[in-house]
Design an enzyme around this catalytic site. Structure first.
Site, short mmCIF file in Angstrom:
data_model
loop_
_atom_site.label_atom_id
_atom_site.label_comp_id
_atom_site.label_asym_id
_atom_site.label_seq_id
_atom_site.Cartn_x
_atom_site.Cartn_y
_atom_site.Cartn_z
N CYS A 136 27.14 25.90 3.71
CA CYS A 136 28.17 25.96 4.43
C CYS A 136 27.82 25.30 5.79
O CYS A 136 27.16 25.94 6.60
CB CYS A 136 28.73 27.30 4.62
SG CYS A 136 30.22 27.24 5.71
N CYS A 142 29.55 26.86 8.74
CA CYS A 142 28.86 28.26 9.07
C CYS A 142 27.52 28.00 9.97
O CYS A 142 27.43 28.80 10.89
CB CYS A 142 28.59 28.99 7.90
SG CYS A 142 30.05 29.20 6.77
N ASP A 143 26.89 26.98 9.42
CA ASP A 143 25.30 27.04 9.96
C ASP A 143 25.04 25.65 10.48
O ASP A 143 23.98 25.66 11.12
CB ASP A 143 24.56 27.29 8.64
CG ASP A 143 24.68 28.83 7.99
OD1 ASP A 143 24.89 29.64 8.73
OD2 ASP A 143 24.46 28.93 6.91
#
Length: 321
Positions: free
Chosen positions: A136, A139-140
């Site tokens: 992701c 997300c990261d």
């Protein structure tokens, strides 16, 4: 065989399921939540979470899910650590069979079974998950500002991840096992024009390289799909973008599915193709796939289930008169 009836059965225990449970319990629906095979969902295998609202500092994914679980329990949700193995949505009350042998019947159901990222299946991939390997970028990606990253895949997801990461990383290398991409042409055009993105064709990831303490990714070993030759390239992070698999097997043939096997819900709603059955989170969301959007959909599903049950009760009472 034990049979338990509930007004509202929530299947799945990620952000969508727990949020639905909080709203449903506070509305006096006395929900039962069946946690499933991975209580807490994908966030339980996520380390630092920086993009969930309400926390000034990064938090741990497992801790966040533990807090959601306790919140759901504290407001009155019955949480059962069991797994639904069979679902019958053809008649109401809906009937679910669990791995424990218990049969759950429910007047309404919220499906929050989530989706799993597809992985390459390499031991090194699992070893460095959360330590440089991610599925992701949203997300990261923040953790890879001004660093070099590799994106694996050739579809829309891979190209979108590469373009997103190019705004953060110093260099993005897209690795694809074929000689052409499956992504939409407009996305391909943007990818090829971006000065920070390089594409390596006809290669697959053979090994993810790294080490140290704490362990971290340092690169990948690539294998040419035609010649079998290998090469190593340096990277600080590896993003696997070969798609997601929504957990819909229980409902296949009963609920309408869309491309990618995500559950179909009505526009601006969590209603599925069967009245009284709702879907929230990654099992239906093929666009955003974020914890915060899953939580928002869980809220929507609980509110819609409350409205459905109220209307159903009115209909029944009128029929009885």
């Amino acid at each position: 065989m034990t049979t338990e009836h509930t007004k509202l059965l929530i299947i799945g225990s990620g952000p969508a399921g727990y949020t639905a449970a909080v709203y449903a319990a506070r509305a006096m629906m006395e929900p039962t939540l069946v946690a499933g095979i991975q209580p807490g969902g994908q966030l339980t295998i996520t380390t630092e979470v920086e993009n969930y609202p309400g926390f000034a500092d990064a938090i741990q994914g497992p801790w966040l899910m533990d807090q959601m679980q306790k919140q759901a329990e504290n407001v009155g949700t019955k949480i059962v650590y069991d797994t639904i193995t069979k679902a019958d949505l053809s008649v109401r009350p809906f009937r679910m069979e669990a791995d424990s042998g218990t049969v759950y019947t429910a007047d309404s159901v919220i499906i929050c079974t989530g989706a799993q990222a597809r992985w390459l299946g390499l031991p090194s991939e699992e070893d460095f998950m959360g330590a440089g390997v991610s599925a992701c970028a949203t997300c990261d990606g923040f953790f890879y500002r001004n660093k070099e990253v590799v994106v694996v895949g050739g579809g829309n997801t891979a190209v979108e991840e590469a373009l997103y990461l190019a705004n953060l990383a110093s260099k993005v290398t897209l690795v694809h096992r074929r000689d052409s991409l499956r992504a939409e042409r407009i996305l391909q055009d943007r990818l090829f024009k971006h000065p920070k993105i390089e594409v390596i064709w006809d290669h697959a990831v053979d090994e993810i390289l790294g080490g140290g303490m704490p362990k971290a990714v340092t690169g990948v070993r690539l294998k040419n799909a035609k010649s079998g030759e290998t090469q190593e390239i340096s990277a600080d992070g590896v993003f696997i973008a070969i798609g997601h698999a929504p957990s819909v097997e229980l409902f296949r043939g009963q609920l309408e599915l869309k491309t990618g096997d995500y559950l179909v819900t009505e526009p601006d709603s969590t209603r599925t193709s069967i009245p009284g059955v709702f879907a929230a989170g990654d099992v239906t969301d093929d666009i955003y796939r974020q914890a915060v959007t899953a939580a928002g959909m869980g809220c929507m599903a609980a509110l819609e289930a409350e409205r459905f049950l109220a209307e159903h009760d009115v209909t029944e009472s009128q029929a009885a008169e």
